[in-house]
Write a protein that holds these residues in place. Sequence first.
Motif, PDB file in Angstrom:
ATOM      1  N   UNK A   1     -28.464  16.953 -14.322  1.00 33.74           N
ATOM      2  CA  UNK A   1     -28.943  16.841 -12.938  1.00 33.74           C
ATOM      3  C   UNK A   1     -27.966  16.021 -12.103  1.00 33.74           C
ATOM      4  N   UNK A   2     -27.449  14.935 -12.676  1.00 28.84           N
ATOM      5  CA  UNK A   2     -26.480  14.119 -11.940  1.00 28.84           C
ATOM      6  C   UNK A   2     -25.199  14.886 -11.642  1.00 28.84           C
ATOM      7  N   UNK A   3     -24.830  15.788 -12.539  1.00 26.70           N
ATOM      8  CA  UNK A   3     -23.616  16.596 -12.340  1.00 26.70           C
ATOM      9  C   UNK A   3     -23.910  17.897 -11.612  1.00 26.70           C
ATOM     10  N   UNK A   4     -25.192  18.096 -11.210  1.00 25.12           N
ATOM     11  CA  UNK A   4     -25.624  19.330 -10.540  1.00 25.12           C
ATOM     12  C   UNK A   4     -25.301  20.560 -11.382  1.00 25.12           C
ATOM     13  N   UNK A   5     -25.585  20.473 -12.676  1.00 29.03           N
ATOM     14  CA  UNK A   5     -25.392  21.599 -13.601  1.00 29.03           C
ATOM     15  C   UNK A   5     -26.686  22.395 -13.633  1.00 29.03           C
ATOM     16  N   UNK A   6     -26.649  23.611 -13.110  1.00 31.34           N
ATOM     17  CA  UNK A   6     -27.832  24.460 -13.091  1.00 31.34           C
ATOM     18  C   UNK A   6     -27.914  25.362 -14.317  1.00 31.34           C
TER      19      UNK A   6
ATOM     20  N   UNK B   1     -40.485  22.397 -17.001  1.00 25.85           N
ATOM     21  CA  UNK B   1     -40.285  23.850 -17.111  1.00 25.85           C
ATOM     22  C   UNK B   1     -40.147  24.477 -15.727  1.00 25.85           C
ATOM     23  N   UNK B   2     -40.856  23.937 -14.743  1.00 26.89           N
ATOM     24  CA  UNK B   2     -40.695  24.424 -13.367  1.00 26.89           C
ATOM     25  C   UNK B   2     -39.285  24.134 -12.874  1.00 26.89           C
ATOM     26  N   UNK B   3     -38.811  22.922 -13.162  1.00 27.88           N
ATOM     27  CA  UNK B   3     -37.456  22.554 -12.770  1.00 27.88           C
ATOM     28  C   UNK B   3     -36.443  23.482 -13.433  1.00 27.88           C
ATOM     29  N   UNK B   4     -36.644  23.803 -14.713  1.00 26.76           N
ATOM     30  CA  UNK B   4     -35.732  24.694 -15.429  1.00 26.76           C
ATOM     31  C   UNK B   4     -35.731  26.087 -14.814  1.00 26.76           C
ATOM     32  N   UNK B   5     -36.910  26.579 -14.460  1.00 25.86           N
ATOM     33  CA  UNK B   5     -37.002  27.902 -13.839  1.00 25.86           C
ATOM     34  C   UNK B   5     -36.329  27.906 -12.469  1.00 25.86           C
ATOM     35  N   UNK B   6     -36.541  26.857 -11.702  1.00 23.14           N
ATOM     36  CA  UNK B   6     -35.881  26.759 -10.394  1.00 23.14           C
ATOM     37  C   UNK B   6     -34.359  26.712 -10.545  1.00 23.14           C
ATOM     38  N   UNK B   7     -33.886  25.983 -11.571  1.00 22.68           N
ATOM     39  CA  UNK B   7     -32.448  25.922 -11.820  1.00 22.68           C
ATOM     40  C   UNK B   7     -31.895  27.299 -12.174  1.00 22.68           C
ATOM     41  N   UNK B   8     -32.633  28.032 -13.036  1.00 22.03           N
ATOM     42  CA  UNK B   8     -32.182  29.361 -13.460  1.00 22.03           C
ATOM     43  C   UNK B   8     -32.137  30.309 -12.267  1.00 22.03           C
ATOM     44  N   UNK B   9     -33.147  30.244 -11.415  1.00 21.04           N
ATOM     45  CA  UNK B   9     -33.162  31.104 -10.226  1.00 21.04           C
ATOM     46  C   UNK B   9     -32.055  30.715  -9.255  1.00 21.04           C
ATOM     47  N   UNK B  10     -31.821  29.408  -9.126  1.00 23.71           N
ATOM     48  CA  UNK B  10     -30.751  28.947  -8.248  1.00 23.71           C
ATOM     49  C   UNK B  10     -29.390  29.392  -8.779  1.00 23.71           C
ATOM     50  N   UNK B  11     -29.216  29.258 -10.088  1.00 25.86           N
ATOM     51  CA  UNK B  11     -27.950  29.667 -10.711  1.00 25.86           C
ATOM     52  C   UNK B  11     -27.771  31.183 -10.643  1.00 25.86           C
ATOM     53  N   UNK B  12     -28.925  31.877 -10.612  1.00 28.00           N
ATOM     54  CA  UNK B  12     -28.943  33.343 -10.481  1.00 28.00           C
ATOM     55  C   UNK B  12     -28.414  34.042 -11.727  1.00 28.00           C
ATOM     56  N   UNK B  13     -28.680  33.425 -12.886  1.00 34.36           N
ATOM     57  CA  UNK B  13     -28.379  34.096 -14.154  1.00 34.36           C
ATOM     58  C   UNK B  13     -29.691  34.688 -14.648  1.00 34.36           C
ATOM     59  N   UNK B  14     -29.824  35.994 -14.551  1.00 33.85           N
ATOM     60  CA  UNK B  14     -31.095  36.647 -14.831  1.00 33.85           C
ATOM     61  C   UNK B  14     -31.589  36.384 -16.253  1.00 33.85           C
ATOM     62  N   UNK B  15     -30.665  36.287 -17.197  1.00 33.26           N
ATOM     63  CA  UNK B  15     -31.059  36.075 -18.587  1.00 33.26           C
ATOM     64  C   UNK B  15     -31.787  34.745 -18.750  1.00 33.26           C
ATOM     65  N   UNK B  16     -31.261  33.669 -18.116  1.00 34.82           N
ATOM     66  CA  UNK B  16     -31.912  32.368 -18.213  1.00 34.82           C
ATOM     67  C   UNK B  16     -33.328  32.418 -17.623  1.00 34.82           C
ATOM     68  N   UNK B  17     -33.483  33.125 -16.513  1.00 36.76           N
ATOM     69  CA  UNK B  17     -34.800  33.246 -15.891  1.00 36.76           C
ATOM     70  C   UNK B  17     -35.776  33.952 -16.831  1.00 36.76           C
ATOM     71  N   UNK B  18     -35.281  34.985 -17.500  1.00 40.92           N
ATOM     72  CA  UNK B  18     -36.132  35.719 -18.446  1.00 40.92           C
ATOM     73  C   UNK B  18     -36.527  34.817 -19.616  1.00 40.92           C
ATOM     74  N   UNK B  19     -35.554  34.040 -20.133  1.00 45.06           N
ATOM     75  CA  UNK B  19     -35.846  33.132 -21.242  1.00 45.06           C
ATOM     76  C   UNK B  19     -36.925  32.130 -20.869  1.00 45.06           C
ATOM     77  N   UNK B  20     -36.780  31.526 -19.708  1.00 42.45           N
ATOM     78  CA  UNK B  20     -37.727  30.500 -19.285  1.00 42.45           C
ATOM     79  C   UNK B  20     -39.081  31.110 -18.947  1.00 42.45           C
ATOM     80  N   UNK B  21     -39.068  32.321 -18.396  1.00 42.92           N
ATOM     81  CA  UNK B  21     -40.318  32.964 -17.996  1.00 42.92           C
ATOM     82  C   UNK B  21     -41.244  33.238 -19.175  1.00 42.92           C
ATOM     83  N   UNK B  22     -40.694  33.271 -20.370  1.00 43.62           N
ATOM     84  CA  UNK B  22     -41.544  33.506 -21.545  1.00 43.62           C
ATOM     85  C   UNK B  22     -42.446  32.303 -21.832  1.00 43.62           C
TER      86      UNK B  22
END
Length: 536
Positions: free
Chosen positions: A257-262, A287-308
């Motif tokens: 988070x400090x390095x703004x790594x999504x 988990x909400x923060x992780x999902x927001x990060x994945x959506x912000x990063x726009x890597x669809x695979x990460x969003x799918x992983x977290x959505x499970x």
Amino acid sequence: MMPQILTVACNLLFVSTAFGLQPTLDSLLGVLDQTIAAEAQLMSAKEKRINRLKQSLQSNATAEAKFKVYSQIFDEYEVYICDSAYHYAQLISELALQQGNQHWLNESRLQTAGILTTSGMYPEAIDLLQAINKGELSEGQSTDYFTNYYHAYNEWGEFAEYRYKRRYKEMGRTYRDSLLTMLKPDDIAYTFEHAWYAIETGDYEQARTLLFQRLPTVQPNTRSYSILTSLIGILYWYLDDITLHKAYLAQSAISDINASVKENTSLRSLANVLFDEGDLSRANTYIKKSLNDANFYNARLRSIQISKSYPIIENAYQLERQQQQRKLKNLLIVISVLSILLAITVIYIVIQFRKLAEARKQTLRANEQLTDNNRSLAEANHIKEEYLGRFLNLCSTYIEKMETHHRKLYKTAKEGNLIALTAKLKSNGFIEEELAEFYQNFDHAFLKIFPRFIDQFNALLPEADRITPKQGEILNAELRTFALIRLGITDSQRIAEFLRYSITTIYNYRSKFRNKAIVPRDQFEASVMKISSFDA
């Protein structure tokens, strides 16, 4: 101000970790919560840094300068926004083609392959890697080449099904073996890959040695620090030390988070562990923060992983909240009922206290009345005793005097001296002497009962109108009038008969002193009645 405070707190945690001092899990989670709260300011700093790089691009800049800035912007976007990173990798590719620079072109392809792998586009990433002539790569690019192949096949194997899963995994291990031989010990990638290999093969002591030797040399709040602490967290998972597993995942997440790594996994892993342990509030936040990060990063695979896992955690959290709300509602009902009962009890107690206070007042009044009655009774008894004694003595004296006077008259009559007898019978001297003696006896008796009567009576009058008996007098007629009133004889007729004055004189005495009194006129005689006896 908040980011600076968080940076100091994070650095203290990281320094303590580097020197083997384990901060408490609660303190780490507290810092993580604060860091999440300050994320917007941290992201703002990163955006400003990226914008400064973009502004540094000049239309007339040299190709080398553009390549350098494009590469820096790609590095900023690589773990921040997937699409932007891909865009700048393509700009590098265009610049390489324009300049005919094969090294830049290979760099662009390696960058693009990494982004495609992160996005879950494994076939496309491998196709791009296969288009690279391995013989044209520099030493550093060769390492990136095998790293990209290994990660592409390994992650593809994680999500493939049936026999393809094993196939991709085996191909990934082939590239990993080549990669392990190429990496140099001073390269941080050497620590990452060899430590991960040691964990996979069960050589946990080797993994611990590699990771903790490297930890003090890595700058906190960097991507490298995030990966390193994440690997330590994974190691402790295999060692069944869940507390340290969570602690290092928390440090990794704080660093991300400090390095703004999504493009991160530590926060998601921490959320899952906390969910299993029943800490639903934090698990839901993370988990909400992780999902927001994945959506912000726009890597669809990460969003799918977290959505499970997100719906499971969210539903459990909402269920817990509903249960807590029901408990709170029931508690509020109980508190309300208790409050009503308490209010009724307080009102009842207040009423009882008021009744008790009133009873006490009545008791006090009764006691005062009883005291007054006792005092009046004692005073009456004293008056009766004093006057009864004097009355009996006076009667006895009068009888003796009457006998003496009778003998004198009888002797004078017997001697036939009618003139002397007539003179004695006409004379008032005997009566006046006896009356004077009677008043003197009265005065003495009265002042013995009320020794301060004169002073207390005068205290009711102005100084100029106060009465002082003449020499030889005990009480004068005016004082004697009010002495009788004090004894309870208030009828003017009876007072006049006692003092042998006219009733008009008595009326005048009473009116005169009522008018002169310093107390209200209608309260003067009542004040006289309050003059105390027995020197009280």
